[in-house]
Scaffold this motif. Structure first.
Motif: not given
Length: 408
Positions: A245-249, A254-259
């Motif tokens: 519901m925050q509608e982030n990507k 593989s997302h750069p902020q996954w960690r």
């Protein structure tokens, strides 16, 4: 692997399962227990991507099997219902029918597919569910904005003395992402799916396979690293719901902020795990065992588990006895490739063993340290780069009292 600074994660002072956007929760007394709340629910405004980890006990309870099937069907949940007091485990075909009835009736009330409802139960094993009371409780589920997360956290408890809730926030893709959690667990707690119920919510959008991977990795470092009494139960599960519901990507490996997301999930899980360990039945102290210098991750984890699971270590700490021999004994029977001539042990900051031989120390200092409520044991194997941490509690007279009269 990049390590995220913990400064990027904000631990919220009054966080809970409905701190993330779009979740409501509640709990009521339906009569399974004499006075305390015993039925609770979590609901998401929209279907949420879901992941779960489950007990390794061969006797898996009916509600666990229902929830496992539900998540496997679509990787989604929109609600979870929980009852306390009766575990619905070892109840045969009727137990399966009752768990499915709970799922279907909740789905009907909430007007969602039955496969979107997870079911959990905790309490006495081998007793049939009082379905009349549970079905009446299901009719009272409320998903209005007047959420009662603290009532939910209370409704899932058994022998616990306190509720266990937490939430953290992070920034991802310019959005404020929140992860919240609640758990129960006090007795029958042991690594290899730490026996407990855990419910984690987040308003992040997360890809299903990546969420499952993150939960498994996090569980191995947190919930599977606690013990109270060495008993692994039949109903244990940890469920994560991510409603986006925050509608982030959409987050994935593989997302750069996954960690950052994984580290935040780990923080929620670790906080809940430590709350469970601290609230062990009859416990007076939280024990943390830090192992470093191991030749493999498995060795680090197994040595930490061996020490934290030792009843002799736990009773010595209860009695404030700095008996380091019990610690090295547990290290030795961990069935891991260690070199006894390299092992170093410290109780708090007090060095008691160096290179496998005792170090002279003041016994009164050791006793004084062990009288505190938070105890740390340090084990250095001096044989590699890997480390692990495990949590547990002391073993007291009250543990025996509580479990001698559990059903009465």
């Amino acid at each position: 692997m990049v390590t995220v600074q913990t400064e990027a994660i904000e631990l919220l002072k009054e966080g809970h399962v409905t701190t993330p956007k779009g979740f409501t929760a509640g709990g009521i007394h339906c009569g399974i227990r004499k006075k305390r709340r015993d039925f609770g629910w979590i609901y998401s405004e929209t279907p949420a991507v879901a992941a779960g980890v489950y007990t390794m006990n061969a006797f898996q309870a009916a509600p666990l099997k229902v929830t496992k099937r539900a998540i496997a069907e679509s990787n989604q949940l929109q609600a979870i219902i929980v009852n306390a007091g009766v575990a619905n485990a070892c109840t045969g075909q009727q137990g399966d029918i009752d768990a499915e009835e709970m799922q279907q009736n909740a789905a009907s009330i909430l007007n969602i597919p039955a496969s979107y409802v997870g079911v959990a139960s905790t309490g006495v094993i081998g007793t049939p569910l009082p379905m009349d009371k549970i079905n009446t409780a299901i009719q009272e589920i409320s998903i209005t904005n007047e959420s009662a997360p603290h009532h939910f956290a209370d409704a899932i408890l058994t022998t616990d003395t306190v509720t266990k809730q937490v939430a953290v926030q992070i920034e991802i893709d310019g959005k404020t992402i929140t992860i919240g959690g609640a758990a129960k667990g006090s007795g029958m707690i042991h690594p290899n799916m730490a026996t407990m119920l855990g419910f984690i919510t987040t308003d992040a959008a997360v890809e299903a396979d990546s969420l499952q991977l993150a939960l498994k990795q996090t569980t191995d470092k947190t919930f599977n690293m606690i013990t109270v009494d060495g008993d692994c139960s039949t109903n244990d599960m940890v469920i994560v719901m991510a409603n986006g519901m925050q509608e982030n990507k959409v987050l994935n490996v593989s997302h750069p902020q996954w960690r950052l997301f994984v580290d935040a999930l780990n923080m929620v899980s670790e906080e809940l795990a430590k709350m469970i360990a601290r609230d062990g039945e009859g416990a007076t102290k939280l024990i943390e065992v830090n192992v470093k210098g191991a030749p493999s991750q498995e060795t680090a984890s197994q040595v930490a588990k061996a020490v934290i699971s030792s009843n002799l270590v736990k009773t010595a700490i209860y009695g404030a006895d700095p008996n380091w021999g019990r610690i090295v004994c547990a290290v030795g029977y961990s069935e891991q490739p260690i070199d006894p001539n390299k092992v170093c042990v410290a109780i708090g900051e007090i060095s008691v063993v160096k290179d496998g031989v005792p170090v002279a120390f003041n016994e009164l200092d050791g006793k004084h340290y062990l009288q505190q409520k938070d105890i740390t044991i340090q084990v250095n194997l001096q044989d590699g780069p890997y480390n692990a941490t495990a949590w547990g509690c002391d073993l007291t007279y009250d543990y025996v009292k509580i479990n001698a009269s559990y059903r009465t």
